[in-house]
Motif scaffolding. Sequence first.
Motif, short mmCIF file in Angstrom:
data_model
loop_
_atom_site.label_atom_id
_atom_site.label_comp_id
_atom_site.label_asym_id
_atom_site.label_seq_id
_atom_site.Cartn_x
_atom_site.Cartn_y
_atom_site.Cartn_z
N GLY A 106 0.66 -1.35 -0.09
CA GLY A 106 -0.28 0.06 -0.30
C GLY A 106 0.61 1.28 -0.21
N GLN A 107 0.32 2.47 -0.23
CA GLN A 107 0.91 3.51 -0.20
C GLN A 107 1.67 4.35 1.16
OE1 GLN A 107 -1.35 6.87 -0.75
NE2 GLN A 107 -2.63 7.07 0.82
N MET A 114 -1.40 4.35 16.24
CA MET A 114 -0.45 5.20 16.70
C MET A 114 -1.47 6.17 16.28
SD MET A 114 1.54 5.73 13.03
CE MET A 114 0.74 6.89 12.05
N VAL A 150 -2.04 0.84 13.30
CA VAL A 150 -2.28 1.41 12.08
C VAL A 150 -3.86 1.77 11.46
CG1 VAL A 150 -0.78 3.51 9.90
CG2 VAL A 150 0.16 2.34 11.47
N GLY A 151 -3.14 0.48 10.67
CA GLY A 151 -4.84 0.38 10.15
C GLY A 151 -5.93 0.69 10.10
N SER A 183 -5.36 -2.31 6.15
CA SER A 183 -7.04 -2.79 6.98
C SER A 183 -8.01 -2.70 4.97
CB SER A 183 -6.93 -1.91 7.70
OG SER A 183 -6.90 -0.55 7.81
N ILE A 192 -10.37 -9.30 10.13
CA ILE A 192 -8.17 -9.32 10.03
C ILE A 192 -7.52 -9.63 11.40
CG2 ILE A 192 -7.04 -7.96 9.06
CD1 ILE A 192 -9.09 -6.91 7.52
N SER A 231 -5.08 9.24 1.04
CA SER A 231 -4.99 9.67 1.93
C SER A 231 -3.40 9.97 2.22
CB SER A 231 -5.15 8.79 3.10
OG SER A 231 -4.77 7.60 2.91
N GLU A 285 0.65 -9.75 2.56
CA GLU A 285 0.03 -8.90 2.01
C GLU A 285 -1.51 -9.95 1.37
OE1 GLU A 285 -1.68 -6.29 0.09
OE2 GLU A 285 -0.64 -5.08 0.33
N LEU A 286 -2.59 -9.28 0.71
CA LEU A 286 -3.74 -9.87 0.54
C LEU A 286 -3.30 -11.26 -0.49
CD1 LEU A 286 -6.18 -7.09 0.35
CD2 LEU A 286 -6.47 -8.82 2.33
N GLY A 332 3.21 1.68 3.15
CA GLY A 332 4.08 0.41 2.90
C GLY A 332 5.41 0.87 2.36
P1 NAX Z 1 -3.65 1.42 1.23
O1 NAX Z 1 -5.22 1.17 0.71
O2 NAX Z 1 -2.55 1.86 0.11
O3 NAX Z 1 -2.47 0.00 1.82
C1 NAX Z 1 -3.29 -0.50 2.00
C2 NAX Z 1 -2.63 -2.00 1.58
O4 NAX Z 1 -3.49 -3.00 2.96
C3 NAX Z 1 -3.76 -2.70 0.43
O5 NAX Z 1 -2.55 -3.09 -0.06
C4 NAX Z 1 -4.10 -3.59 0.86
O6 NAX Z 1 -3.99 -4.79 0.35
C5 NAX Z 1 -3.05 -4.41 2.05
N1 NAX Z 1 -4.37 -5.30 2.93
C6 NAX Z 1 -5.75 -5.07 2.92
N2 NAX Z 1 -5.77 -6.09 3.82
C7 NAX Z 1 -5.02 -7.03 4.32
C8 NAX Z 1 -4.68 -7.29 5.26
N3 NAX Z 1 -6.12 -8.55 5.60
N4 NAX Z 1 -3.90 -8.03 5.34
C9 NAX Z 1 -2.51 -7.79 4.53
N5 NAX Z 1 -2.37 -6.02 3.94
C10 NAX Z 1 -4.03 -5.58 3.93
O7 NAX Z 1 -4.00 2.79 2.60
P2 NAX Z 1 -2.89 3.42 3.59
O8 NAX Z 1 -2.86 4.89 2.93
O9 NAX Z 1 -1.04 2.19 3.20
O10 NAX Z 1 -3.43 3.45 4.75
C11 NAX Z 1 -3.49 2.51 5.66
C12 NAX Z 1 -4.38 1.74 6.65
O11 NAX Z 1 -3.50 3.20 7.41
C13 NAX Z 1 -5.44 3.02 6.65
O12 NAX Z 1 -6.56 1.89 7.54
C14 NAX Z 1 -6.00 3.64 6.50
O13 NAX Z 1 -6.81 4.08 6.58
C15 NAX Z 1 -5.08 3.87 7.64
N6 NAX Z 1 -4.03 5.24 8.57
C16 NAX Z 1 -3.66 5.74 9.38
C17 NAX Z 1 -3.30 6.90 9.39
C18 NAX Z 1 -2.60 6.56 11.67
O14 NAX Z 1 -2.81 7.65 12.16
N7 NAX Z 1 -2.77 6.00 12.66
C19 NAX Z 1 -2.78 7.52 9.16
C20 NAX Z 1 -3.00 7.64 8.19
C21 NAX Z 1 -4.05 6.81 7.03
O15 NAX Z 1 -5.23 7.42 6.85
#
Ligand code: NAX
Length: 331
Positions: free
Chosen positions: A15-16, A158, A132-133, A92, A111, A240, A43-44, A18
Amino acid sequence: MTKAPIRVAVTGAAGQIGYALLPRIASGAMFGPDQPVILQLLELPIDKVMQALKGVAMELEDCAFPLLRGIVCSSDTKVAFKDANWCLLVGSKPRGPGMERNDLIRENGPIFVGQGQAIAEVGAKDVRVAVVGNPCNTNALIAMHSAKGVPKERFTAMTRLDQNRAMSQLATKAGVHSTDVTHATIWGNHSATQVPDYVNTKIQGKPANAVIKDEAWLKGEFFKTVQQRGAAIIAARGSSSAFSAASALVDHVHDLHFATPAGEWRSVCVVSDGSYGVPAGLISSFPVTSDGKGGWKIVQGLPLDPFVKEKIAATVKELEGERAVVADLLK
Ligand code: NAX
């Protein structure tokens, strides 16, 4: 003597966040310039996603990072979390169109049940977890309950991005550098109800509200800006927060791995022991110090003004509501 590598599992690694996070872990920003690491990426199990993860691993190889001692790519939690010392749960399910927050909580719950169980089963004896998710507090709560036998203190979520945002906003308003802002404190949930504290946060050693004598701004624009910053980034960028979130996670883990400098603290979501009226067992953001040996403490005895107290009560109520939505997953 070369140190033994730290095994760092990262979920959602393609993901972004990562993409911005992995090179920083591999370059030494998280655990220091003399600490080798092995990255274990989850990853998925979707061909396109695993292909993208492979590309990320190839880029990591192409950096020839001196500290990177291995890369594991898997869609199996038992492989990715095997002997992991740190599990960074970034992946997530994102919020879909028309989805309510409670739907998101329900979608993500399972999850974190599975990941918590796998961490308990195959993680290292000293495994620590940073979630973080989103919704990260409740996801951490679910993982903590599911990881039978792993001490509850090992689970964190976080709010460091919120802390860093608050520091930057206060520094700009006061006309100082962000390094002049210390003791930045976020209370509660990582959501729009979070509480950025202006009483205990200090600017050049003085309470922020003694330096910025603009109560309306502190209680109004400052609160709103920090609480709504994630949405503002999405509106401006079309996606995001990514590298700021990755950078905050580097800070979060770094500052729990090493000892906190004397007299300071960091904002970390940890399991409450009832401090500051937050019901025991909830995962909520507190001012926290680390002993650098895996232990942490909630800083006690900080003064709270009536406005901050009222806002903490509201964010805690939200956390309790989220816990109620996933009550069946917390057995
Ligand atoms: P992305 O959608 O770019 O990447 C998420 C990745 O997670 C995807 O590649 C997806 O295939 C993978 N994924 C989904 N379910 C999975 C599982 N069960 N096992 C393994 N991989 C899985 O999202 P990204 O921008 O990287 O953000 C990730 C998470 O961080 C999101 O939930 C987002 O809401 C959260 N955030 C949390 C923040 C915080 O401060 N706590 C701030 C930033 C972000 O918004």
